[in-house]
Design a protein around this motif. Sequence first.
Motif, PDB file in Angstrom:
ATOM      1  N   ASN A  82       2.582  15.900  -3.992  1.00  0.00           N
ATOM      2  CA  ASN A  82       1.775  15.687  -2.782  1.00  0.00           C
ATOM      3  C   ASN A  82       2.517  14.835  -1.769  1.00  0.00           C
ATOM      4  OD1 ASN A  82      -0.348  17.215  -3.760  1.00  0.00           O
ATOM      5  ND2 ASN A  82      -1.444  15.453  -4.571  1.00  0.00           N
ATOM      6  N   THR A  83       3.233  13.821  -2.250  1.00  0.00           N
ATOM      7  CA  THR A  83       4.016  12.967  -1.352  1.00  0.00           C
ATOM      8  C   THR A  83       5.102  13.775  -0.665  1.00  0.00           C
ATOM      9  OG1 THR A  83       3.562  11.004  -2.695  1.00  0.00           O
ATOM     10  CG2 THR A  83       5.479  10.909  -1.231  1.00  0.00           C
ATOM     11  N   GLN A  84       5.799  14.610  -1.422  1.00  0.00           N
ATOM     12  CA  GLN A  84       6.858  15.446  -0.838  1.00  0.00           C
ATOM     13  C   GLN A  84       6.288  16.425   0.181  1.00  0.00           C
ATOM     14  OE1 GLN A  84      10.082  14.861  -1.257  1.00  0.00           O
ATOM     15  NE2 GLN A  84      10.430  16.408   0.315  1.00  0.00           N
ATOM     16  N   PHE A  85       5.139  17.022  -0.129  1.00  0.00           N
ATOM     17  CA  PHE A  85       4.475  17.933   0.808  1.00  0.00           C
ATOM     18  C   PHE A  85       4.149  17.197   2.109  1.00  0.00           C
ATOM     19  CE2 PHE A  85       0.717  19.825   2.714  1.00  0.00           C
ATOM     20  CZ  PHE A  85       1.019  21.184   2.721  1.00  0.00           C
ATOM     21  N   ALA A  86       3.619  15.983   1.990  1.00  0.00           N
ATOM     22  CA  ALA A  86       3.253  15.200   3.176  1.00  0.00           C
ATOM     23  C   ALA A  86       4.483  14.884   4.028  1.00  0.00           C
ATOM     24  CB  ALA A  86       2.550  13.915   2.754  1.00  0.00           C
ATOM     25  N   ILE A  87       5.579  14.556   3.375  1.00  0.00           N
ATOM     26  CA  ILE A  87       6.812  14.269   4.111  1.00  0.00           C
ATOM     27  C   ILE A  87       7.305  15.526   4.827  1.00  0.00           C
ATOM     28  CG2 ILE A  87       9.265  13.702   3.830  1.00  0.00           C
ATOM     29  CD1 ILE A  87       8.314  11.819   1.495  1.00  0.00           C
ATOM     30  N   GLU A  88       7.328  16.639   4.118  1.00  0.00           N
ATOM     31  CA  GLU A  88       7.828  17.896   4.701  1.00  0.00           C
ATOM     32  C   GLU A  88       6.967  18.394   5.850  1.00  0.00           C
ATOM     33  OE1 GLU A  88       8.056  20.514   1.347  1.00  0.00           O
ATOM     34  OE2 GLU A  88       9.773  19.448   0.487  1.00  0.00           O
ATOM     35  N   HIS A  89       5.687  18.051   5.862  1.00  0.00           N
ATOM     36  CA  HIS A  89       4.783  18.521   6.912  1.00  0.00           C
ATOM     37  C   HIS A  89       4.429  17.429   7.930  1.00  0.00           C
ATOM     38  CE1 HIS A  89       4.365  21.646   3.860  1.00  0.00           C
ATOM     39  NE2 HIS A  89       4.051  22.433   4.880  1.00  0.00           N
ATOM     40  N   SER A  90       5.159  16.335   7.894  1.00  0.00           N
ATOM     41  CA  SER A  90       4.977  15.233   8.852  1.00  0.00           C
ATOM     42  C   SER A  90       3.539  14.725   8.907  1.00  0.00           C
ATOM     43  CB  SER A  90       5.437  15.652  10.251  1.00  0.00           C
ATOM     44  OG  SER A  90       6.797  16.018  10.223  1.00  0.00           O
ATOM     45  N   ILE A  91       2.913  14.632   7.750  1.00  0.00           N
ATOM     46  CA  ILE A  91       1.552  14.109   7.686  1.00  0.00           C
ATOM     47  C   ILE A  91       1.636  12.596   7.821  1.00  0.00           C
ATOM     48  CG2 ILE A  91      -0.470  13.812   6.205  1.00  0.00           C
ATOM     49  CD1 ILE A  91       0.235  16.571   5.003  1.00  0.00           C
ATOM     50  N   SER A  92       0.901  12.067   8.776  1.00  0.00           N
ATOM     51  CA  SER A  92       1.000  10.637   9.034  1.00  0.00           C
ATOM     52  C   SER A  92      -0.229   9.855   8.595  1.00  0.00           C
ATOM     53  CB  SER A  92       1.256  10.404  10.527  1.00  0.00           C
ATOM     54  OG  SER A  92       0.173  10.920  11.274  1.00  0.00           O
ATOM     55  N   GLY A  93      -1.223  10.515   8.065  1.00  0.00           N
ATOM     56  CA  GLY A  93      -2.408   9.779   7.655  1.00  0.00           C
ATOM     57  C   GLY A  93      -3.394  10.644   6.914  1.00  0.00           C
ATOM     58  N   SER A  94      -4.503  10.032   6.616  1.00  0.00           N
ATOM     59  CA  SER A  94      -5.532  10.697   5.832  1.00  0.00           C
ATOM     60  C   SER A  94      -6.879  10.506   6.508  1.00  0.00           C
ATOM     61  CB  SER A  94      -5.544  10.070   4.440  1.00  0.00           C
ATOM     62  OG  SER A  94      -6.544  10.628   3.646  1.00  0.00           O
TER      63      SER A  94
END
Length: 79
Positions: free
Chosen positions: A39-51
Amino acid sequence: MDLSDENSVAVMLGALGLNKVELLEAARTPDISKEYQRNTQFAIEHSISGSPTYFVDNDMFYGQDNLVLVERALKQPFG
């Protein structure tokens, strides 16, 4: 609430009537750790900055106030 503090999480789980011992033990398993890393890698790859961040197909929606948009995208996909 500090989600990095296991005691705080245990108090909240107990307040919700959930089995805090079982859930905290499950959270320490290798499978959960691997899922966290994925999930962390997915967030990094998709430039997710928050929840919270939601994806419908390839469309990203950020923020609780965008749930109306998420619902619409689920009912009437773009394109």
